[in-house]
Design a protein around this motif. Structure first.
Motif, PDB file in Angstrom:
ATOM      1  N   MET A  27       0.838  -1.191   0.000  1.00  0.00           N
ATOM      2  CA  MET A  27       0.000   0.000   0.000  1.00  0.00           C
ATOM      3  C   MET A  27       0.880   1.251   0.000  1.00  0.00           C
ATOM      4  O   MET A  27       1.061   1.929   1.017  1.00  0.00           O
ATOM      5  N   ALA A  28       1.456   1.522  -1.156  1.00  0.00           N
ATOM      6  CA  ALA A  28       2.306   2.700  -1.326  1.00  0.00           C
ATOM      7  C   ALA A  28       2.341   3.040  -2.808  1.00  0.00           C
ATOM      8  O   ALA A  28       2.021   2.215  -3.653  1.00  0.00           O
ATOM      9  N   GLY A  29       2.724   4.250  -3.112  1.00  0.00           N
ATOM     10  CA  GLY A  29       2.788   4.669  -4.507  1.00  0.00           C
ATOM     11  C   GLY A  29       3.144   6.141  -4.595  1.00  0.00           C
ATOM     12  O   GLY A  29       3.536   6.774  -3.616  1.00  0.00           O
ATOM     13  N   ALA A  30       2.991   6.680  -5.794  1.00  0.00           N
ATOM     14  CA  ALA A  30       3.302   8.087  -6.033  1.00  0.00           C
ATOM     15  C   ALA A  30       2.577   8.523  -7.297  1.00  0.00           C
ATOM     16  O   ALA A  30       2.107   7.698  -8.076  1.00  0.00           O
ATOM     17  N   ASP A  31       2.487   9.832  -7.498  1.00  0.00           N
ATOM     18  CA  ASP A  31       1.789  10.360  -8.666  1.00  0.00           C
ATOM     19  C   ASP A  31       2.739  10.497  -9.855  1.00  0.00           C
ATOM     20  O   ASP A  31       2.730  11.494 -10.566  1.00  0.00           O
ATOM     21  N   ARG A  32       3.535   9.478 -10.073  1.00  0.00           N
ATOM     22  CA  ARG A  32       4.455   9.447 -11.209  1.00  0.00           C
ATOM     23  C   ARG A  32       4.646   7.988 -11.591  1.00  0.00           C
ATOM     24  O   ARG A  32       4.124   7.099 -10.924  1.00  0.00           O
ATOM     25  N   ALA A  33       5.405   7.747 -12.642  1.00  0.00           N
ATOM     26  CA  ALA A  33       5.525   6.382 -13.130  1.00  0.00           C
ATOM     27  C   ALA A  33       6.916   6.146 -13.681  1.00  0.00           C
ATOM     28  O   ALA A  33       7.681   7.080 -13.932  1.00  0.00           O
ATOM     29  N   GLY A  34       7.240   4.871 -13.875  1.00  0.00           N
ATOM     30  CA  GLY A  34       8.474   4.516 -14.553  1.00  0.00           C
ATOM     31  C   GLY A  34       9.650   4.272 -13.626  1.00  0.00           C
ATOM     32  O   GLY A  34       9.682   4.729 -12.477  1.00  0.00           O
ATOM     33  N   LEU A  35      10.641   3.552 -14.157  1.00  0.00           N
ATOM     34  CA  LEU A  35      11.842   3.243 -13.394  1.00  0.00           C
ATOM     35  C   LEU A  35      12.589   4.502 -12.984  1.00  0.00           C
ATOM     36  O   LEU A  35      13.210   4.550 -11.913  1.00  0.00           O
ATOM     37  N   ALA A  36      12.511   5.545 -13.803  1.00  0.00           N
ATOM     38  CA  ALA A  36      13.204   6.793 -13.462  1.00  0.00           C
ATOM     39  C   ALA A  36      12.647   7.415 -12.189  1.00  0.00           C
ATOM     40  O   ALA A  36      13.336   8.187 -11.514  1.00  0.00           O
ATOM     41  N   PRO A  87     -10.945   6.835  -3.397  1.00  0.00           N
ATOM     42  CA  PRO A  87     -10.235   8.116  -3.330  1.00  0.00           C
ATOM     43  C   PRO A  87      -9.674   8.586  -4.666  1.00  0.00           C
ATOM     44  O   PRO A  87      -9.597   9.797  -4.907  1.00  0.00           O
ATOM     45  N   HIS A  88      -9.297   7.657  -5.543  1.00  0.00           N
ATOM     46  CA  HIS A  88      -8.841   8.070  -6.873  1.00  0.00           C
ATOM     47  C   HIS A  88      -9.982   8.694  -7.673  1.00  0.00           C
ATOM     48  O   HIS A  88      -9.771   9.681  -8.403  1.00  0.00           O
ATOM     49  N   GLY A 126      -2.895  13.039  -9.992  1.00  0.00           N
ATOM     50  CA  GLY A 126      -1.704  13.286 -10.804  1.00  0.00           C
ATOM     51  C   GLY A 126      -1.068  12.026 -11.352  1.00  0.00           C
ATOM     52  O   GLY A 126      -0.109  12.098 -12.114  1.00  0.00           O
ATOM     53  N   GLY A 127      -1.596  10.862 -10.977  1.00  0.00           N
ATOM     54  CA  GLY A 127      -1.032   9.615 -11.468  1.00  0.00           C
ATOM     55  C   GLY A 127      -1.420   9.331 -12.906  1.00  0.00           C
ATOM     56  O   GLY A 127      -2.320   9.965 -13.472  1.00  0.00           O
ATOM     57  N   PRO A 128      -0.760   8.350 -13.538  1.00  0.00           N
ATOM     58  CA  PRO A 128      -1.085   7.990 -14.922  1.00  0.00           C
ATOM     59  C   PRO A 128      -2.540   7.538 -15.048  1.00  0.00           C
ATOM     60  O   PRO A 128      -2.956   6.594 -14.376  1.00  0.00           O
ATOM     61  N   PRO A 129      -3.342   8.178 -15.889  1.00  0.00           N
ATOM     62  CA  PRO A 129      -4.771   7.830 -15.990  1.00  0.00           C
ATOM     63  C   PRO A 129      -5.021   6.377 -16.374  1.00  0.00           C
ATOM     64  O   PRO A 129      -5.960   5.754 -15.858  1.00  0.00           O
ATOM     65  N   ARG A 130      -4.229   5.814 -17.258  1.00  0.00           N
ATOM     66  CA  ARG A 130      -4.468   4.430 -17.677  1.00  0.00           C
ATOM     67  C   ARG A 130      -4.250   3.479 -16.510  1.00  0.00           C
ATOM     68  O   ARG A 130      -5.011   2.520 -16.327  1.00  0.00           O
ATOM     69  N   ARG A 131      -3.226   3.737 -15.708  1.00  0.00           N
ATOM     70  CA  ARG A 131      -2.969   2.890 -14.539  1.00  0.00           C
ATOM     71  C   ARG A 131      -4.145   2.940 -13.572  1.00  0.00           C
ATOM     72  O   ARG A 131      -4.588   1.913 -13.052  1.00  0.00           O
TER      73      ARG A 131
END
Length: 341
Positions: free
Chosen positions: A123-132, A190-191, A226-231
């Motif tokens: 149960m963690a994440g962020a409003d961004r994506a990718g290995l970078a 919440p999303h 702010g996260g990826p909409p498709r995800r």
């Protein structure tokens, strides 16, 4: 030894976006023998540039591994599970990090993988994506749902010990359907609410003025938008029925708030807001009791499974899982005043 984070444990991570990449980096920093794989060639190159073994062929990445984390998009998990299972030995424990559990759990059961597949969700994440965007510490201390099954207790124990040792995770044991029911309100709805609030601002005739005055309440309330909409869409569709059920409950509360506001009923409005304030305050104020439970490692697992699922359903978690001398010992924590039967 089960659960020891040492070089004898060989791990692979399939799908190295934000979550998978963070898992990969943390495993590497802990000193484990780890390999990664991603369908994107550029992502594989980025992993290799960071000194991580990342073959171009998935089967090469997972061969001979003790544990494999499946971290790709939700719609791909069942197919990836089939492919990884065929390329790994029976002793290899498989898990995922997807935000819905019932669908992939059913796929694993249908494929006869119940003994070695343990559905999981940190149960963690962020409003961004990718290995970078991945960070080794992203999942540290997270509540990490693991779904033990009646035929997969050995795999659950091995995986629980690993994520506790490596990530200092609070393992929350639950059934897959129970996870989806709880996650619908705690994470998925919440999303939708964040998207609705941010979307209303986007449509406002005074959009720029609204954004100019947006402070903490707007920023906090829309963070996950702010996260990826498709995800996000994949997550919501993967748990559609439960999300719609919980969304109806949220709508009912909103309707009550709107009615109190419309009627100018300060007492009713205050009472409803106070109800929400109590839940919010409980996030940081919960006290826990600590206990230990021991079960025979080779006996009937019904009592152990019942204990684990009741612990998670009661809002509890594990901070230790050790198998030694023919017994498995758990250190569990329950919110006060919850008690296990």
């Amino acid at each position: 030894m089960v659960g020891r984070a040492d070089a004898r444990v060989r791990v692979a991570v399939v799908g190295t976006g934000l979550i998978g990449g963070s898992v990969l980096l943390r495993l590497r920093d802990t000193g484990l023998d780890v390999a990664g794989w991603d369908p994107d060639p550029a992502t594989r190159r980025r992993a290799r540039e960071q000194g991580i073994l990342c073959p171009d062929v998935l089967e090469e990445a997972v061969a001979g591994r003790d544990v494999v984390f499946l971290c790709g998009p939700l719609p791909t998990l069942s197919e990836t599970l089939t492919r990884v299972a065929a390329a790994t030995e029976e002793r290899c424990v498989l898990t995922d990090v997807g935000s819905t559990k019932a669908q992939v759990a059913a796929a694993a059961t249908a494929q006869g993988l119940g003994r070695r597949f343990v559905p999981g969700h940190p149960m963690a994440g962020a409003d961004r994506a990718g290995l970078a965007s991945a960070e080794p510490a992203l999942l540290d201390g997270a509540a990490w749902v693991l779904c033990p099954g009646p035929n997969g207790m050995a795999a659950f124990r091995q995986l629980a010990a690993l994520v506790i040792d490596v990530f200092r995770a609070r393992v929350v044991p639950m059934s897959a359907p129970e996870h989806d029911a709880v996650a619908a309100l705690s994470s998925h709805v919440p999303h939708l609410l964040a998207g609705a609030l941010a979307g209303a601002a986007q449509r406002s005739a005074l959009r720029d003025a609204v954004l100019a005055l947006a402070a903490g309440s707007f920023s906090d309330g829309t963070r996950v938008a702010g996260g990826p909409p498709r995800r996000t869409a994949n997550m919501l569709l993967g748990n559609r029925d439960r999300v719609l059920t919980e969304l109806a409950g949220v709508r009912a509360v909103l309707d009550e708030l709107a009615e109190a506001l419309r009627a100018g009923d300060a007492a009713a409005l205050t009472s409803l807001l106070d109800e929400g304030r109590s839940a919010r305050a409980a996030l940081g104020e919960r006290a826990f009791t600590t206990h230990q439970r021991e079960f025979p490692a080779a006996a009937d697992h019904a009592g152990e499974l019942a204990y684990l699922r009741e612990l998670g359903a009661s809002g509890g978690h594990l901070t230790s899982c050790r198998v030694q001398g023919g017994a498995v010992t758990y250190t569990g924590h329950l919110p006060v005043p919850a008690r296990l039967g």
